[in-house]
Enzyme design. Structure first.
Site, PDB file in Angstrom:
ATOM      1  N   ASP A   1      -0.102   2.620  -2.176  1.00  0.00           N
ATOM      2  CA  ASP A   1      -0.450   1.869  -1.688  1.00  0.00           C
ATOM      3  C   ASP A   1      -0.442   1.152   0.065  1.00  0.00           C
ATOM      4  O   ASP A   1      -0.120   1.813   0.661  1.00  0.00           O
ATOM      5  CB  ASP A   1       0.602   0.085  -1.678  1.00  0.00           C
ATOM      6  CG  ASP A   1       0.241  -1.073  -1.286  1.00  0.00           C
ATOM      7  OD1 ASP A   1      -1.286  -1.425  -1.323  1.00  0.00           O
ATOM      8  OD2 ASP A   1       1.137  -2.299  -1.396  1.00  0.00           O
TER       9      ASP A   1
ATOM     10  N   ASP B   1      -2.563  -1.228   2.510  1.00  0.00           N
ATOM     11  CA  ASP B   1      -3.398  -3.005   3.109  1.00  0.00           C
ATOM     12  C   ASP B   1      -3.375  -2.540   4.205  1.00  0.00           C
ATOM     13  O   ASP B   1      -2.703  -2.096   5.701  1.00  0.00           O
ATOM     14  CB  ASP B   1      -1.889  -3.895   2.435  1.00  0.00           C
ATOM     15  CG  ASP B   1      -2.226  -4.932   2.721  1.00  0.00           C
ATOM     16  OD1 ASP B   1      -2.559  -5.362   1.135  1.00  0.00           O
ATOM     17  OD2 ASP B   1      -2.952  -5.719   3.606  1.00  0.00           O
TER      18      ASP B   1
ATOM     19  N   ASP C   1       2.633   2.482   2.235  1.00  0.00           N
ATOM     20  CA  ASP C   1       3.919   1.566   2.010  1.00  0.00           C
ATOM     21  C   ASP C   1       4.434   2.175   1.240  1.00  0.00           C
ATOM     22  O   ASP C   1       4.683   2.214   0.014  1.00  0.00           O
ATOM     23  CB  ASP C   1       3.199   0.121   1.696  1.00  0.00           C
ATOM     24  CG  ASP C   1       4.753  -0.719   0.869  1.00  0.00           C
ATOM     25  OD1 ASP C   1       5.565  -0.044   0.730  1.00  0.00           O
ATOM     26  OD2 ASP C   1       4.425  -1.895   0.035  1.00  0.00           O
TER      27      ASP C   1
END
Ligand SMILES: [Zn+2]
Length: 373
Positions: free
Chosen positions: A92, A94, A280
């Site tokens: 992930d 972001d 993450d």
């Protein structure tokens, strides 16, 4: 109309005329959904693509997620009643996790921060998954998260049965946790300092390449001192003998000039931090994580969380736009500007504006407007 009701209405419309492709093994996945928060309900299962799409059309949640894992009984609860059978491996990325010079409100994103995320995503694939782990491009999928990031999936037998511990080791490898210069081969060989070469595999080569390229591309001793975290005296020595030092590193010989082991040790640590991946880790480690359903619309943006064919060519402000051009009047609740589908928009707090539907959905989802219609 309240902005949220407007967004929900548009999503309902979109799900009514679109079919979201089911993820592989759909009947064995757990789904979760929510409106006020991303996951208000979970332990939901669908028999097939049709049932999943029926749910999206009739319930129209602002957020819908799907498990990386597949289970014998995906709607079983609590979790240990599900019968875990395996899970995709996922990563992930972001925009909120990277420092950028962006000045826009935190819920927005722009080309600059999204390019930064893209860069990290490409690094995972090109510098880790393929060369270090030996995955092929066919096993790797990249999905735009629908808002401010990307998800990278690895599917297939080679990863499905990896335990949470194995995934943690993998995530630690990516972000360089526990990397010691000694483990990278730095140390005395007799009285000489030996170390990795740029051609070595894994972290050894990565650190050697980072140092080599820092040295060869440094504009002057000041820039190099800053980059390597060394004193100006050492930096000056390295620049003076640049050719010899580079040639030495290429053979794994790290003492062409009088730079001590302690200094190299420090430089190695700094190189490892800079060359490490920032992601993450929770998403990679958690074997029962739910992640945005690819193909669904993200309620914080009104954009489609779509699979990405070519990361370099993907435009997160054009390609995932789901709505059209019909004019929608809005009242802005804050000053903000954004670009969508190649058009720039500027909203002034308290002022009315007429936006194309796609921009109106985006502005409403981003909470930039107080009223729609
Ligand atoms: Zn930005």
């Amino acid at each position: 109309l309240q902005p949220r009701d407007f967004v929900k209405g548009r999503l309902h419309d979109w799900y009514s005329r679109s079919t979201v492709a089911a993820p592989p093994l759909v009947s064995r996945r757990e789904f979760g959904y929510g409106n006020d928060v991303k996951i208000e309900a979970r332990h939901v299962a669908f028999r097939d693509e049709r049932e999943m799409n029926y749910f999206l059309r009739t319930t129209t949640p602002l957020f819908v997620s799907c498990s990386l894992a597949y289970y014998e009984t995906p709607d079983g609860r609590p979790m240990d009643r599900k019968g875990w059978q395996g899970a995709d491996l996922a990563f992930d990325f972001d925009a909120k996790d990277y420092e950028t010079p962006c000045k826009h409100p935190p819920q927005l994103s722009c080309g600059v921060c999204m390019d930064r995320v893209k860069q990290e995503c490409a690094k995972l694939v090109e510098e880790f998954l393929i060369p270090d782990f030996g995955f092929s491009l066919q096993e790797i999928g990249i999905v735009f998260s629908g808002n401010k990031g990307y998800h990278v999936y690895v599917r297939g037998e080679r990863v499905h049965s990896l335990s949470g511990n194995a995934r943690k080791e993998l995530a630690d490898y990516l972000d360089g946790t526990g990397l010691e210069p000694e483990l990278l081969g730095l140390g005395f060989s007799g009285r000489a300092i030996a170390g990795p070469t740029p051609g070595d595999g894994g972290w050894r080569g990565r650190v050697a390449r980072w140092i080599s390229s820092s040295l060869s591309s440094a504009a002057d001793e000041k820039a190099l001192a800053k980059r390597l975290g060394v004193s100006l005296i050492i930096s000056k020595k390295l620049i003076e003998h640049r050719g010899a030092v580079l040639e030495g590193i290429a053979r794994g010989s790290w003492d062409q000039v009088a730079v001590g082991l302690k200094t190299w040790d420090r430089v190695f640590r700094l190189a490892a931090v800079d060359a490490a991946l920032r992601l993450d880790k929770g998403c990679t480690i958690d074997v029962s994580r739910l992640l945005r359903l690819p193909g669904s619309i993200h309620g914080d943006s009104g954009l489609v969380a779509m699979p990405v064919r070519s990361l370099s060519q993907f435009d997160p402000f054009r390609d995932p736009v789901a709505f059209g051009n019909s004019v929608v009047p809005v009242v802005a609740s804050q000053d903000a500007s954004f670009t969508l589908a190649g058009e720039e928009f500027a909203l002034r707090s308290g002022k009315r504006a007429e936006l194309p539907e796609a921009a109106a959905v985006y502005a409403a989802a981003k909470k930039l407007v107080s009223e729609v219609g």
